[in-house]
Design a protein around this motif. Structure first.
Motif, mmCIF file in Angstrom:
data_model
loop_
_atom_site.group_PDB
_atom_site.id
_atom_site.type_symbol
_atom_site.label_atom_id
_atom_site.label_comp_id
_atom_site.label_asym_id
_atom_site.label_seq_id
_atom_site.Cartn_x
_atom_site.Cartn_y
_atom_site.Cartn_z
ATOM 1 N N ARG A 1 -57.121 -68.248 -25.735
ATOM 2 C CA ARG A 1 -58.831 -68.125 -25.441
ATOM 3 C C ARG A 1 -59.504 -68.803 -26.635
ATOM 4 N NH1 ARG A 1 -62.406 -66.807 -22.010
ATOM 5 N NH2 ARG A 1 -64.410 -66.037 -22.816
ATOM 6 N N GLU A 2 -58.896 -68.807 -27.756
ATOM 7 C CA GLU A 2 -59.623 -69.463 -29.061
ATOM 8 C C GLU A 2 -59.585 -70.985 -28.474
ATOM 9 O OE1 GLU A 2 -58.380 -70.505 -33.301
ATOM 10 O OE2 GLU A 2 -57.712 -68.557 -32.758
ATOM 11 N N THR B 1 -59.715 -72.323 -25.359
ATOM 12 C CA THR B 1 -60.781 -72.776 -24.418
ATOM 13 C C THR B 1 -62.398 -72.605 -25.146
ATOM 14 O OG1 THR B 1 -59.233 -71.906 -22.811
ATOM 15 C CG2 THR B 1 -61.638 -71.854 -22.282
ATOM 16 N N ASP B 2 -62.493 -71.590 -25.957
ATOM 17 C CA ASP B 2 -63.670 -71.367 -26.415
ATOM 18 C C ASP B 2 -64.048 -72.682 -27.494
ATOM 19 O OD1 ASP B 2 -63.924 -68.929 -25.133
ATOM 20 O OD2 ASP B 2 -63.282 -67.965 -27.010
ATOM 21 N N ASN B 3 -63.122 -73.088 -28.241
ATOM 22 C CA ASN B 3 -62.992 -74.099 -29.069
ATOM 23 C C ASN B 3 -63.642 -75.328 -28.128
ATOM 24 O OD1 ASN B 3 -61.761 -76.974 -30.361
ATOM 25 N ND2 ASN B 3 -62.635 -75.417 -31.641
ATOM 26 N N ARG C 1 -65.070 -75.475 -25.203
ATOM 27 C CA ARG C 1 -66.480 -75.237 -24.861
ATOM 28 C C ARG C 1 -67.611 -75.619 -25.766
ATOM 29 N NH1 ARG C 1 -65.829 -70.256 -23.229
ATOM 30 N NH2 ARG C 1 -64.770 -70.844 -21.088
ATOM 31 N N HIS C 2 -67.392 -74.803 -26.941
ATOM 32 C CA HIS C 2 -68.333 -74.908 -28.173
ATOM 33 C C HIS C 2 -68.542 -76.579 -28.599
ATOM 34 C CE1 HIS C 2 -70.257 -73.874 -31.694
ATOM 35 N NE2 HIS C 2 -69.586 -74.536 -32.412
ATOM 36 N N ILE C 3 -67.479 -77.441 -28.616
ATOM 37 C CA ILE C 3 -67.581 -78.731 -28.945
ATOM 38 C C ILE C 3 -68.556 -79.376 -27.704
ATOM 39 C CG2 ILE C 3 -66.599 -80.818 -29.295
ATOM 40 C CD1 ILE C 3 -64.244 -79.219 -30.732
ATOM 41 N N GLN D 1 -70.466 -78.198 -25.859
ATOM 42 C CA GLN D 1 -71.990 -77.847 -25.873
ATOM 43 C C GLN D 1 -72.692 -78.786 -26.706
ATOM 44 O OE1 GLN D 1 -71.951 -73.605 -26.424
ATOM 45 N NE2 GLN D 1 -71.428 -73.002 -24.422
ATOM 46 N N MET D 2 -72.126 -79.245 -27.822
ATOM 47 C CA MET D 2 -72.896 -79.903 -28.875
ATOM 48 C C MET D 2 -73.013 -81.307 -28.519
ATOM 49 S SD MET D 2 -71.509 -78.566 -32.558
ATOM 50 C CE MET D 2 -69.537 -78.221 -32.213
ATOM 51 N N VAL E 1 -63.960 -80.379 -20.219
ATOM 52 C CA VAL E 1 -65.308 -80.157 -20.833
ATOM 53 C C VAL E 1 -66.136 -81.551 -20.566
ATOM 54 C CG1 VAL E 1 -66.912 -79.370 -22.424
ATOM 55 C CG2 VAL E 1 -64.799 -78.377 -22.294
ATOM 56 N N ARG F 1 -60.546 -82.850 -33.146
ATOM 57 C CA ARG F 1 -60.673 -81.154 -32.848
ATOM 58 C C ARG F 1 -59.539 -80.643 -33.871
ATOM 59 N NH1 ARG F 1 -58.432 -80.106 -28.146
ATOM 60 N NH2 ARG F 1 -58.657 -78.010 -28.796
#
Length: 132
Positions: free
Chosen positions: A32-33, A35-37, A39-41, A43-44, A65, A112
């Motif tokens: 999950r980390e 996938t979260d990473n 998504r976070h990138i 969003q920026m 993404v 990344r």
């Protein structure tokens, strides 16, 4: 792009032999980390912007993404197996050793998970900032 890369390096580690094996291994190791990473990138990064993804691997950032954000994406990676796969998927990617080329300019230059390959010398980071 011919960068004089020694392809024997890629024969050493089995996870780099196949894009699918690489993706599976990354998901298994980071779960999950990961996938979260992504998504976070994502969003920026603003829709419509230009993005250069250094050491893009299998372009997970784009495929999962950025594809739907209408960005001008370009991946760079040293692995010819990955770049061939991405070309077959219609993804803009070049084979390149990021330490041997002039970095293209873009709104965002992203790396990344490969920065650790380059050690503590800030040269690459400074080049990325200058190109952004």
């Amino acid at each position: 792009m011919n960068t004089g890369v020694d392809w024997r390096f890629w024969q050493a580690s089995v996870i780099y032999w196949s894009p699918h094996l690489y993706d599976w291994t990354v998901r298994l190791l980071y779960g999950r980390e990961h996938t979260d990473n992504l998504r976070h990138i994502g969003q920026m990064i603003e829709p419509g912007s230009s993005v250069v993804d250094l050491c893009c691997g299998t372009a997970m950032l784009y495929r999962h993404v950025l594809r739907d954000k209408n960005v001008d994406y370009r991946g760079l990676d040293i692995n010819p197996r990955f770049t061939s796969y991405l070309h077959s998927q219609g993804i803009a990617v070049d084979i390149a050793d990021v330490m041997q080329i002039s970095l293209p300019s873009a709104d965002y230059l992203v790396m990344r998970s490969s920065y650790y390959h380059f050690g503590p010398d800030p040269t690459l980071l400074n080049r990325m900032r200058a190109a952004a």
